[in-house]
Design an enzyme around this catalytic site. Structure first.
Site, short mmCIF file in Angstrom:
data_model
loop_
_atom_site.label_atom_id
_atom_site.label_comp_id
_atom_site.label_asym_id
_atom_site.label_seq_id
_atom_site.Cartn_x
_atom_site.Cartn_y
_atom_site.Cartn_z
CG ASP A 66 -0.32 -0.40 2.51
OD1 ASP A 66 0.92 -0.39 2.59
OD2 ASP A 66 -1.05 -0.73 3.46
CG ASN A 134 -9.09 -1.24 11.68
OD1 ASN A 134 -8.15 -1.92 11.26
ND2 ASN A 134 -9.50 -0.14 11.07
CG HIS A 136 -5.96 -2.02 8.64
ND1 HIS A 136 -5.93 -0.64 8.75
CD2 HIS A 136 -4.72 -2.41 9.04
CE1 HIS A 136 -4.75 -0.25 9.18
NE2 HIS A 136 -4.00 -1.30 9.37
CD GLU A 141 -8.86 1.22 7.55
OE1 GLU A 141 -8.66 0.23 8.28
OE2 GLU A 141 -8.39 2.34 7.79
P1 PGA Z 1 2.08 -1.70 12.67
O1 PGA Z 1 0.96 -1.57 11.54
O2 PGA Z 1 3.02 -2.77 12.19
O3 PGA Z 1 2.75 -0.34 12.71
O4 PGA Z 1 1.40 -2.08 13.93
C1 PGA Z 1 0.28 -2.69 11.12
C2 PGA Z 1 -0.94 -2.29 10.32
O5 PGA Z 1 -1.59 -1.29 10.66
O6 PGA Z 1 -1.29 -2.99 9.36
#
Ligand code: PGA
Length: 233
Positions: A66, A134, A136, A141
């Site tokens: 992404d 959440n 995702h 999302e």
């Molecule tokens: P993080 O992000 O590794 O910084 O916890 C993971 C995500 O939000 O997919």
């Protein structure tokens, strides 16, 4: 789903072992990569192994999950910048074989070209994932259909709040992102998901043993035949 639970350092090394084994067997592997805090230990270990001559990225092709809409590659919070800094500039990869969705071209044509480029490269051998609080995956999302391919999405408030720490203020956190879709992710031959820290415990439990529902995007992984989940205690 196979669960591997150990310290953060050990799971980074065990995940690095999977890449080492893949690259031994298939030096021209196609890797799906992720950003965020979670894979930093893995990337540091891959850089160490590459510098020690134990692995080479010389024939590897990569596709990142992404990118924020509106940030160009030179922006220090863009995911292209993150990947260059934490992995690509430190290993022997060919830069033109690394792909991160463009945050500047949000057209449907660019999104479908990203999926086509993955197919043309032969598909992803290992897709690396983190998980949002959440649920995702990438920036898919809650509510994103399981059949989604690469698309532009609006970020939820909880995601923007979680990423605010990297920006001067909440208003500077982009409101949209381009992300591989859930179907794009599920097409990978193997998936390695990493999650660290107590804040992720509840959502990891939902992913592993909760209902399979678009309300918890990561629950789609219960439908994939080859998923390894690397967790700390
Ligand atoms: P993080 O992000 O590794 O910084 O916890 C993971 C995500 O939000 O997919």
């Amino acid at each position: 789903m196979k669960l591997i639970i150990d310290t953060a350092e050990k799971v980074a090394a065990l995940a690095a072992d999977r890449y080492t084994a893949l690259l031994d067997q298939k030096p021209d592997a196609v890797l799906g990569l992720a950003t965020g805090s979670t894979p930093l230990g893995l990337y540091a270990e891959l850089v160490r192994r590459c510098k020690a001559g134990q692995i080479s990225f010389g024939r590897v092709t990569t596709f990142n999950l992404d990118e924020y809409v509106g940030l160009d590659a030179a922006h220090d919070q863009s995911y292209r910048y993150f990947m260059n800094t934490n992995l690509f500039d430190q290993v022997d990869i060919r830069k033109d074989a690394t792909h991160v969705p463009s945050g500047l071209d949000t057209s449907a044509a660019a999104a479908s070209a990203y999926d086509e480029a993955i197919k043309a490269a032969g598909g992803i051998d290992i897709q690396l994932l983190g998980i949002g609080n959440n649920g995702h995956l990438g920036f898919n999302e809650p509510g994103t259909p399981f059949g989604s391919t690469t698309l532009v999405v609006e970020l939820t408030d909880s995601t923007r709040q979680a990423y605010k720490r990297f920006f001067a203020s909440l208003d500077q956190v982009p409101t949209h992102a381009v992300t591989m879709g859930l179907k794009t992710i599920m097409n990978a031959r193997c998936i390695i998901l990493m999650a660290l820290g107590t804040a992720k415990a509840e959502i990891v439990k939902k992913m592993v043993s909760g209902d399979v529902t678009p309300l918890v995007p990561a629950s789609v992984l219960q439908l994939h035949p080859n998923v390894e989940v690397y967790l700390d205690h």
